[in-house]
Design a protein around this motif. Sequence first.
Motif, PDB file in Angstrom:
ATOM      1  N   ARG A 114      34.690  22.011  57.134  1.00 43.04           N
ATOM      2  CA  ARG A 114      34.626  23.024  56.656  1.00 43.04           C
ATOM      3  C   ARG A 114      35.779  24.091  57.293  1.00 43.04           C
ATOM      4  N   LEU A 115      35.581  24.055  58.806  1.00 43.37           N
ATOM      5  CA  LEU A 115      36.742  24.852  59.468  1.00 43.37           C
ATOM      6  C   LEU A 115      38.107  24.471  58.995  1.00 43.37           C
ATOM      7  N   LEU A 116      38.548  23.259  58.945  1.00 44.51           N
ATOM      8  CA  LEU A 116      39.708  22.926  58.464  1.00 44.51           C
ATOM      9  C   LEU A 116      39.973  23.544  57.071  1.00 44.51           C
ATOM     10  N   ALA A 117      38.791  23.370  56.261  1.00 50.88           N
ATOM     11  CA  ALA A 117      39.177  23.824  54.801  1.00 50.88           C
ATOM     12  C   ALA A 117      39.538  25.415  54.807  1.00 50.88           C
ATOM     13  N   ILE A 118      38.831  26.050  55.809  1.00 53.33           N
ATOM     14  CA  ILE A 118      39.204  27.433  55.764  1.00 53.33           C
ATOM     15  C   ILE A 118      40.412  27.717  56.395  1.00 53.33           C
ATOM     16  N   TYR A 119      40.800  27.086  57.173  1.00 55.14           N
ATOM     17  CA  TYR A 119      42.207  27.319  57.825  1.00 55.14           C
ATOM     18  C   TYR A 119      43.073  27.178  56.580  1.00 55.14           C
ATOM     19  N   ARG A 120      42.836  25.912  56.058  1.00 56.74           N
ATOM     20  CA  ARG A 120      43.742  25.599  54.828  1.00 56.74           C
ATOM     21  C   ARG A 120      44.023  26.592  53.794  1.00 56.74           C
ATOM     22  N   VAL A 121      43.186  27.321  53.578  1.00 55.82           N
ATOM     23  CA  VAL A 121      42.945  28.361  52.525  1.00 55.82           C
ATOM     24  C   VAL A 121      43.730  29.764  53.220  1.00 55.82           C
ATOM     25  N   ILE A 122      43.616  29.964  54.825  1.00 56.13           N
ATOM     26  CA  ILE A 122      44.099  31.170  55.254  1.00 56.13           C
ATOM     27  C   ILE A 122      45.720  30.747  55.176  1.00 56.13           C
ATOM     28  N   VAL A 123      46.084  29.831  55.320  1.00 55.55           N
ATOM     29  CA  VAL A 123      47.504  29.234  55.739  1.00 55.55           C
ATOM     30  C   VAL A 123      48.027  29.480  54.048  1.00 55.55           C
ATOM     31  N   ARG A 124      47.278  29.010  53.216  1.00 53.91           N
ATOM     32  CA  ARG A 124      48.125  28.876  51.838  1.00 53.91           C
ATOM     33  C   ARG A 124      48.508  30.210  51.314  1.00 53.91           C
ATOM     34  N   TYR A 125      47.292  31.229  51.809  1.00 54.85           N
ATOM     35  CA  TYR A 125      47.721  32.606  51.291  1.00 54.85           C
ATOM     36  C   TYR A 125      48.181  33.423  52.206  1.00 54.85           C
ATOM     37  N   GLY A 126      48.613  32.931  53.577  1.00 56.71           N
ATOM     38  CA  GLY A 126      49.496  33.548  54.326  1.00 56.71           C
ATOM     39  C   GLY A 126      48.753  34.725  55.098  1.00 56.71           C
ATOM     40  N   LEU A 127      47.368  34.486  55.011  1.00 58.32           N
ATOM     41  CA  LEU A 127      46.783  35.504  55.838  1.00 58.32           C
ATOM     42  C   LEU A 127      46.850  35.383  57.569  1.00 58.32           C
ATOM     43  N   ASP A 128      47.371  34.208  57.909  1.00 56.72           N
ATOM     44  CA  ASP A 128      47.784  34.057  59.400  1.00 56.72           C
ATOM     45  C   ASP A 128      48.852  35.125  59.768  1.00 56.72           C
TER      46      ASP A 128
ATOM     47  N   LYS B  99      55.612  34.463  47.182  1.00 56.20           N
ATOM     48  CA  LYS B  99      56.100  35.752  47.306  1.00 56.20           C
ATOM     49  C   LYS B  99      55.971  36.556  46.369  1.00 56.20           C
ATOM     50  N   GLU B 100      55.494  36.199  44.925  1.00 60.44           N
ATOM     51  CA  GLU B 100      55.104  37.070  44.073  1.00 60.44           C
ATOM     52  C   GLU B 100      53.654  37.910  44.260  1.00 60.44           C
ATOM     53  N   LEU B 101      52.639  37.077  45.256  1.00 57.75           N
ATOM     54  CA  LEU B 101      51.400  37.890  45.293  1.00 57.75           C
ATOM     55  C   LEU B 101      51.609  38.940  46.452  1.00 57.75           C
ATOM     56  N   THR B 102      51.067  40.102  46.161  1.00 61.84           N
ATOM     57  CA  THR B 102      50.660  41.101  47.004  1.00 61.84           C
ATOM     58  C   THR B 102      49.802  40.942  48.113  1.00 61.84           C
ATOM     59  N   ARG B 103      49.805  41.436  49.156  1.00 63.83           N
ATOM     60  CA  ARG B 103      48.821  41.369  50.272  1.00 63.83           C
ATOM     61  C   ARG B 103      47.423  41.300  49.732  1.00 63.83           C
ATOM     62  N   GLY B 104      46.890  42.379  49.062  1.00 64.15           N
ATOM     63  CA  GLY B 104      45.734  42.480  48.275  1.00 64.15           C
ATOM     64  C   GLY B 104      45.134  41.388  47.644  1.00 64.15           C
ATOM     65  N   MET B 105      46.161  40.977  46.674  1.00 64.60           N
ATOM     66  CA  MET B 105      45.721  39.982  45.971  1.00 64.60           C
ATOM     67  C   MET B 105      45.659  38.524  46.912  1.00 64.60           C
ATOM     68  N   ARG B 106      46.253  38.380  47.680  1.00 62.87           N
ATOM     69  CA  ARG B 106      46.240  37.279  48.616  1.00 62.87           C
ATOM     70  C   ARG B 106      44.909  37.162  49.200  1.00 62.87           C
ATOM     71  N   ILE B 107      44.389  38.243  49.624  1.00 60.64           N
ATOM     72  CA  ILE B 107      43.240  38.366  50.463  1.00 60.64           C
ATOM     73  C   ILE B 107      42.092  38.206  49.284  1.00 60.64           C
ATOM     74  N   ARG B 108      42.027  38.833  48.171  1.00 64.96           N
ATOM     75  CA  ARG B 108      41.119  38.388  47.170  1.00 64.96           C
ATOM     76  C   ARG B 108      40.980  37.023  46.727  1.00 64.96           C
ATOM     77  N   LEU B 109      42.137  36.566  46.530  1.00 68.60           N
ATOM     78  CA  LEU B 109      42.116  34.928  45.950  1.00 68.60           C
ATOM     79  C   LEU B 109      41.570  34.141  47.152  1.00 68.60           C
ATOM     80  N   ALA B 110      42.040  34.322  48.536  1.00 71.61           N
ATOM     81  CA  ALA B 110      41.705  33.519  49.669  1.00 71.61           C
ATOM     82  C   ALA B 110      39.738  33.609  49.641  1.00 71.61           C
ATOM     83  N   LEU B 111      39.362  35.005  49.479  1.00 71.58           N
ATOM     84  CA  LEU B 111      38.028  35.236  49.589  1.00 71.58           C
ATOM     85  C   LEU B 111      37.150  34.271  48.332  1.00 71.58           C
ATOM     86  N   GLU B 112      38.102  34.377  47.293  1.00 74.23           N
ATOM     87  CA  GLU B 112      37.306  33.709  46.063  1.00 74.23           C
ATOM     88  C   GLU B 112      37.030  32.294  46.332  1.00 74.23           C
ATOM     89  N   GLU B 113      38.238  31.587  46.954  1.00 73.79           N
ATOM     90  CA  GLU B 113      38.360  30.260  47.000  1.00 73.79           C
ATOM     91  C   GLU B 113      37.441  29.919  48.250  1.00 73.79           C
TER      92      GLU B 113
END
Length: 553
Positions: free
Chosen positions: A9-23, A50-64
């Motif tokens: 689960r931690l690896l899955a969370i890290y994968r989502v964080i990296v995918r949406y550039g939250l790091d 690059k098309e996603l705003t920071r707000g969209m990246r955070i929202r989509l990450a939380l959804e996933e």
Amino acid sequence: MKFIRQLLRLLAIYRVIVRYGLDELLLSTKIFRPLRLFAYFAPGHWIRSKELTRGMRIRLALEELGPIFIKFGQILSVRRDLLPDDIALELAKLQDAVAPFHGDEARKIIEKAYARSMEEVFAEFDNTPLAAASIAQVHVARLHNGREVVIKVLRPCVQAQIRKDIELLYLFAGIANRYWADGRRLRPKEVVAEFEKTLYDEVDLIKEAANATQLKRNFKDSELLYVPDVEWDYTLPNLLVMERIGGISISEITTLKRLGVDLKYLANAGVEIFFTQVFRDNFFHADMHPGNIFIDIKSSHRPHYIAVDFGIMGTLSTEDQHYLAANFIAFFRRDYRRVAELHVHSGWVPQGTRVEEFEGAIRSVCEPIFDKPLKEISFGMVLLRLFQTARRFNMEVQPQLVLLQKTLLNIEGLGRQMYPELDLWKTAKPFLERWMDERVGLRAFLKGIRTNLPLWAENFPEIPRLIHESLVQREEDSANIKRLTYEITDLRKGMQQWHERIILIIVGCTLVVSSAIIMSLKTWSFFNIDMLMLGFLLGGIGSLMLLFAWGKR
């Protein structure tokens, strides 16, 4: 197995964080700004869209990431004072616009639950979801009797996903409790346990239906709050069918203003509804984000609220109710000494806390926010200073109040958006003073007499018999106490004798063993006769002590 599941689960969370550039976002915050050059080496910088705003990246990450993370985003979404506008606007979509699952899948879940075809159960069913949230999504339907309803359908596999994240929270809580200086004071395990209970209650839609029915009964004939009817014949653990309501979302402030809705009245009514739920009914809606609150504007000057989504409801013990009300009133009166004393008496701070020192600390936090409307209060700074005060005085987190604190944050956030001029203290103070008077004042005393008078009148003929039985019981209790006293005395004497016996046996055995060792020596020095005599003497004394101990049985 559990550890492997947590690691995955931690690896899955890290994968989502990296995918949406939250790091990369983390490295761009003020705390990590000295390391901002490393943002270019963050994986998210090169692979994020690059098309996603920071707000969209955070929202989509939380959804996933799932329900728990979406709940966190919902809480943040009403705190416009703590977030940039672009992020707050995106997080607001988590309130009722989470990515839905397909309507055909919802249809299959419904047909399987009823073990009948959709046409047999409903006259009409809309495959397109009306709204989607973290736990479930809602579809519009029509019963065969013509009534329009909404069907709340649990998301597939939502319980398994919650279980994984709860296990992870317990892991983090255990680490915090063990290695973090403030871990014991903040009681992370108890907080997670309370959160776990709340989430599992939320996925039981039978319980949600019961909550809605109770809240509707509490506000029967109320002009402030309306609760939709539950269709009990159609409600199951994973399906909730309710009356379809019409109204404007409380988040549509511009629309409400355009229609001439009295926002001041609405804001004051919201505060009254909240305190009525907490103190009069001890049963409050604890998920009051904008996606769950609508406004009926049939009368623009006297609009009323419509509440939906009753999965998270809070209750308090009588003691917590009393202490909270007394704290609020003392706070409104600026009686900071009383606030400090109540915290000590309730056990929220250690008993040895100096009241005068604690009083001064509370005054320094609270005094600057009085006589100010919501728009002029920096709640972020107030919360920060309150946390600092709590840490200084070892104030423990009260898990049973976590839901209430979350709801207060939602209420304050909604009030700030709807009517920034709201005087929260002026609105709440009369209600709480009236409640305290009814609970502990003269009116409470008279009400208690009036309530219990029929019971006293019913039992009055039994009073002579009850007095006789009480006297007989008192004599029996007295005799039993005497008997127990004698038994305890005998037991004490017996224990004393056993103690003496054990000492005699230990010393006697020691002397006999010592005698045997001396007598077994094969090489004798000049003191042969003396050593032999000593051995006999020790053996004799030891034997006598053992015989004496045996005779004391």
